[in-house]
Write an enzyme that holds these catalytic residues in place. Structure first.
Site, PDB file in Angstrom:
ATOM      1  N   GLY A 120      -0.300   8.220   1.075  1.00 30.90           N
ATOM      2  CA  GLY A 120      -0.355   8.348   2.518  1.00 30.90           C
ATOM      3  C   GLY A 120       0.873   7.862   3.263  1.00 30.90           C
ATOM      4  O   GLY A 120       2.013   8.102   2.876  1.00 30.90           O
ATOM      5  N   ILE A 121       0.619   7.146   4.361  1.00 26.79           N
ATOM      6  CA  ILE A 121       1.689   6.679   5.243  1.00 26.79           C
ATOM      7  C   ILE A 121       2.625   5.726   4.506  1.00 26.79           C
ATOM      8  O   ILE A 121       3.850   5.782   4.674  1.00 26.79           O
ATOM      9  CB  ILE A 121       1.079   5.987   6.480  1.00 26.79           C
ATOM     10  CG1 ILE A 121       0.296   7.005   7.315  1.00 26.79           C
ATOM     11  CG2 ILE A 121       2.158   5.336   7.334  1.00 26.79           C
ATOM     12  CD1 ILE A 121      -0.553   6.384   8.401  1.00 26.79           C
ATOM     13  N   GLY A 122       2.063   4.849   3.673  1.00 30.71           N
ATOM     14  CA  GLY A 122       2.896   3.897   2.930  1.00 30.71           C
ATOM     15  C   GLY A 122       3.855   4.583   1.987  1.00 30.71           C
ATOM     16  O   GLY A 122       5.017   4.192   1.857  1.00 30.71           O
ATOM     17  N   GLY A 143       0.816  -1.216   0.000  1.00 25.25           N
ATOM     18  CA  GLY A 143       0.000   0.000   0.000  1.00 25.25           C
ATOM     19  C   GLY A 143       0.844   1.259   0.000  1.00 25.25           C
ATOM     20  O   GLY A 143       0.556   2.221   0.716  1.00 25.25           O
ATOM     21  N   ALA A 144       1.882   1.267  -0.846  1.00 24.62           N
ATOM     22  CA  ALA A 144       2.874   2.357  -0.802  1.00 24.62           C
ATOM     23  C   ALA A 144       2.600   3.475  -1.802  1.00 24.62           C
ATOM     24  O   ALA A 144       3.458   4.332  -2.004  1.00 24.62           O
ATOM     25  CB  ALA A 144       4.272   1.782  -1.048  1.00 24.62           C
ATOM     26  N   SER A 158      -3.886   0.339  15.041  1.00 26.46           N
ATOM     27  CA  SER A 158      -4.532   1.618  15.371  1.00 26.46           C
ATOM     28  C   SER A 158      -4.949   1.616  16.830  1.00 26.46           C
ATOM     29  O   SER A 158      -5.268   0.562  17.400  1.00 26.46           O
ATOM     30  CB  SER A 158      -5.765   1.844  14.488  1.00 26.46           C
ATOM     31  OG  SER A 158      -6.530   2.940  14.978  1.00 26.46           O
ATOM     32  N   TYR A 193     -13.542  -2.613  11.247  1.00 22.18           N
ATOM     33  CA  TYR A 193     -12.232  -1.953  11.139  1.00 22.18           C
ATOM     34  C   TYR A 193     -11.465  -2.085  12.453  1.00 22.18           C
ATOM     35  O   TYR A 193     -10.282  -2.450  12.461  1.00 22.18           O
ATOM     36  CB  TYR A 193     -12.404  -0.479  10.783  1.00 22.18           C
ATOM     37  CG  TYR A 193     -11.094   0.270  10.717  1.00 22.18           C
ATOM     38  CD1 TYR A 193     -10.271   0.170   9.604  1.00 22.18           C
ATOM     39  CD2 TYR A 193     -10.662   1.044  11.789  1.00 22.18           C
ATOM     40  CE1 TYR A 193      -9.048   0.831   9.545  1.00 22.18           C
ATOM     41  CE2 TYR A 193      -9.444   1.710  11.747  1.00 22.18           C
ATOM     42  CZ  TYR A 193      -8.642   1.601  10.616  1.00 22.18           C
ATOM     43  OH  TYR A 193      -7.431   2.260  10.585  1.00 22.18           O
TER      44      TYR A 193
END
Length: 306
Positions: free
Chosen positions: A48-50, A44-45, A174, A201
């Site tokens: 965002g964070i990735g 998931g790069a 999270s 989630y």
């Protein structure tokens, strides 16, 4: 009318103060460690964070494989990372963590082409849904994307992680895992219990944490260490994709008061590279510090059963 104006001003000032205080207190990875000759996989790069995690690790000299669902989008991001870091060893491979077929295909390609893995960052994930959906494998879509896929991927790549030892596995969790008051390992797909998007989630994030905990226990002594991470309240697109109103509300709050993606990636980066972090395994981190998870998140029996 003037009263309403003053109320708005007070609310705006309070939100600004909260934003400044929160951002000032967030953790930062200070390690200067370089990663030349090391192979890093970040799922998931492409955003965002990735994206920020992949960029930082590329800047440190690692060879980075961006494992992403949207190849076209990810390639544009990879090209930009190459441009801004000067590291040309950044590549894109297809991976959809919601599909066990895709996970197996990606893992088999990696096993066939690589001799070791130094860092695996299980970053890919999705937010809450308004209505329950199922994956192509007839699994709850949130659980498939956030937990089953990363679980399978990590286990399939286990031998290469051992070959790369000392190596690390970082799993994005999270603080919302605290919202789970009951865990039924035999009903992770909500076949019996009532379904809510945020409930699924939160459960998936608890599973990420418990997986990293149990992985750390089972791989102790192999040189492979594992970590679960709370990135903080981060302004990313995950809040607005197929989200119920509550999720979008939190998204707006994150945009106003939360961290940007670069700040949100700091704890992932810390767990991936910091020298002190290498001395621990199976723990939960927030703001680049070991943090106590929920009571269920500390339960060895649940971790083993999961």
């Amino acid at each position: 009318m003037m009263l309403l104006v003053w109320i708005c001003i007070v609310v705006a000032v309070c939100m600004l103060v909260v934003k400044l205080v929160y951002r000032a207190q967030h953790g930062k990875c200070h390690s200067k460690r370089q990663l030349h000759g090391q192979l890093v996989i970040v799922t998931g790069a492409s955003a965002g964070i990735g994206l920020e995690t992949a960029k930082d690790l590329a800047r440190r000299g690692a060879r980075v494989i961006m494992a992403c669902r949207d190849i076209s989008k990810a390639q544009k991001v990879a090209d930009e990372i190459i441009r801004c870091t000067g590291n040309r060893e950044v590549e894109v491979q297809h991976l959809d963590t919601s599909s066990l077929t895709s996970v197996r295909s990606f893992a088999k390609n990696i096993i066939a082409s690589e001799s070791k893995i130094d860092i695996l960052v299980n970053n890919a994930g999705m937010g809450a849904l308004m209505q329950q959906k199922f994956s192509e494998d007839d699994l709850d879509l949130i659980m498939a994307t956030n937990h089953y896929g990363p679980f399978l991927l990590t286990n399939m790549l286990g031998k290469l992680l051992k070959e790369g030892a000392p190596s690390r596995v970082v799993c994005l969790s999270s603080t919302l895992h605290h919202m789970v008051s009951k865990l039924d390992p035999d009903d992770l797909n909500f076949r019996r219990q009532s379904y809510k998007g945020m409930k699924a989630y939160n459960l998936s994030k608890l599973c990420n944490l418990l997986f990293a905990k149990e992985l750390g226990s089972r791989l102790k002594g192999t040189g492979v260490t594992s970590y679960s991470v709370h990135p903080g309240i981060v302004n990313t697109a995950i809040f607005f994709k197929n989200q119920p109103l509550l999720g979008q509300f939190f998204g707006y709050l994150a945009g106003i008061m939360g961290k940007n993606a670069a700040a949100g990636a700091q704890t992932s980066i810390y767990c991936a590279v910091d020298e002190e972090a290498a001395k621990e395994t199976g723990l939960y981190y927030s703001d680049c510090k070991v943090t106590a998870p929920s009571k269920i998140g500390q339960h060895n029996g649940f971790a083993k059963k999961l």
